[in-house]
Design an enzyme around this catalytic site. Structure first.
Site, short mmCIF file in Angstrom:
data_model
loop_
_atom_site.label_atom_id
_atom_site.label_comp_id
_atom_site.label_asym_id
_atom_site.label_seq_id
_atom_site.Cartn_x
_atom_site.Cartn_y
_atom_site.Cartn_z
N GLY A 54 0.85 -1.17 0.00
CA GLY A 54 0.00 0.00 0.00
C GLY A 54 0.89 1.22 0.00
O GLY A 54 1.93 1.24 -0.66
N GLU A 55 0.53 2.24 0.73
CA GLU A 55 1.35 3.44 0.86
C GLU A 55 1.65 3.60 2.34
O GLU A 55 0.75 3.75 3.16
CB GLU A 55 0.59 4.64 0.31
N SER A 56 2.94 3.56 2.68
CA SER A 56 3.31 3.41 4.09
C SER A 56 2.85 4.58 4.95
O SER A 56 2.44 4.37 6.10
CB SER A 56 4.83 3.22 4.21
N CYS A 86 6.35 -5.12 0.89
CA CYS A 86 6.45 -3.80 0.27
C CYS A 86 6.27 -2.70 1.33
O CYS A 86 7.14 -2.50 2.16
CB CYS A 86 5.47 -3.68 -0.88
N ARG A 115 12.71 4.00 0.99
CA ARG A 115 11.35 4.07 0.44
C ARG A 115 11.39 4.39 -1.05
O ARG A 115 12.17 5.22 -1.50
CB ARG A 115 10.58 5.13 1.22
N ILE A 148 6.37 -3.29 -6.96
CA ILE A 148 5.49 -2.17 -7.25
C ILE A 148 5.85 -1.02 -6.29
O ILE A 148 5.60 -1.12 -5.09
CB ILE A 148 4.01 -2.54 -7.09
N ARG A 149 6.45 0.04 -6.82
CA ARG A 149 6.91 1.16 -5.98
C ARG A 149 7.68 0.63 -4.77
O ARG A 149 7.45 1.03 -3.64
CB ARG A 149 5.74 2.03 -5.53
N HIS A 189 5.99 -8.43 -3.82
CA HIS A 189 4.64 -8.89 -3.53
C HIS A 189 4.52 -10.39 -3.83
O HIS A 189 4.09 -10.77 -4.92
CB HIS A 189 3.62 -8.12 -4.38
N GLU A 191 2.36 -12.45 -2.93
CA GLU A 191 0.97 -12.85 -3.13
C GLU A 191 0.54 -12.77 -4.59
O GLU A 191 -0.49 -13.33 -4.98
CB GLU A 191 0.04 -12.00 -2.25
#
Length: 209
Positions: A54-56, A86, A115, A148-149, A189, A191
């Site tokens: 997600g976005e930390s 992530c 990050r 992803i990012r 990721h 998953e």
């Protein structure tokens, strides 16, 4: 003590952001009972926890809004097996580079994480990573990882063990998965990979806790 049996631990997925459903599916394939965690009482009922991507910074704000940040810190400090992917890796880091001013984490892993190290959303990619320190036979072929990012790990302390690095390309050798005692973290990721080895490793970690 496991809430069901040593063969079927109950593992929560922190459902504030990220691939909650995908983690549920992978945990189920590995013999765990996956449940959703959004409230402190739900956190208390699990044997282990997955913190998805997600976005930390947003994740910290949501955890605070749901009165979960301090309970998360306490359960991690008390020895609850926890797996961060992530943004979840960032959440478990003791130190962050390129974070926003005053950015908080749950902490627990003696590492420095950069990050967005691989770039922004448009720089997302897939690459093979070499697994280290897995169960015998499980590291014989690379793990095809989705980034992803993604962050990467720049430094680890003496109690933190590297378990995966990027195998080739410009980022070859970068640390992208670590374990410290009951804590596991990946920059990628798993998953999304269709490969259950990392989730299976975590489920075994929960059983052994």
């Amino acid at each position: 003590m496991l809430s069901k049996s040593t063969s079927q631990p109950t593992i929560g997925v922190l459902a504030l952001q990220g691939d909650v459903r995908e983690h549920h599916r992978m945990l189920g394939h590995c013999g765990a009972v996956p449940v959703t965690v959004r409230r402190p009482e739900e956190l208390l009922a699990v044997d282990g926890l997955v913190i998805p991507g997600g976005e930390s910074t947003t994740m910290v704000k949501l955890a605070t809004a749901f009165d979960l940040l301090e309970p998360l810190r306490k359960r991690v400090a008390d020895g609850m097996p926890t797996f961060g992917t992530c943004a979840g890796m960032i959440m478990l880091a003791d130190r962050i580079r390129d974070g926003i001013e005053g950015q908080e984490t749950i902490g627990g892993i003696d590492m420095t994480v950069r990050r967005n190290a691989f770039g922004r959303q448009v720089d997302s990619f897939e690459a093979d990573v070499s697994l280290e320190g897995f169960h015998p036979g499980e590291s014989s072929h690379p793990f095809h990882a989705v980034f992803i990012r993604a962050p990467w790990v720049e430094e680890v302390g003496p109690s933190c063990r590297v378990i995966a690095r990027v195998a080739s390309g410009e980022a070859a050798g970068r640390i992208v998965a670590v374990r410290q005692d009951h804590l596991l973290a990946t920059a990628f990721h798993p998953e999304l990979a269709g490969d259950v080895r990392v989730h299976d490793y975590f489920v075994e970690l929960v059983k052994e806790a």
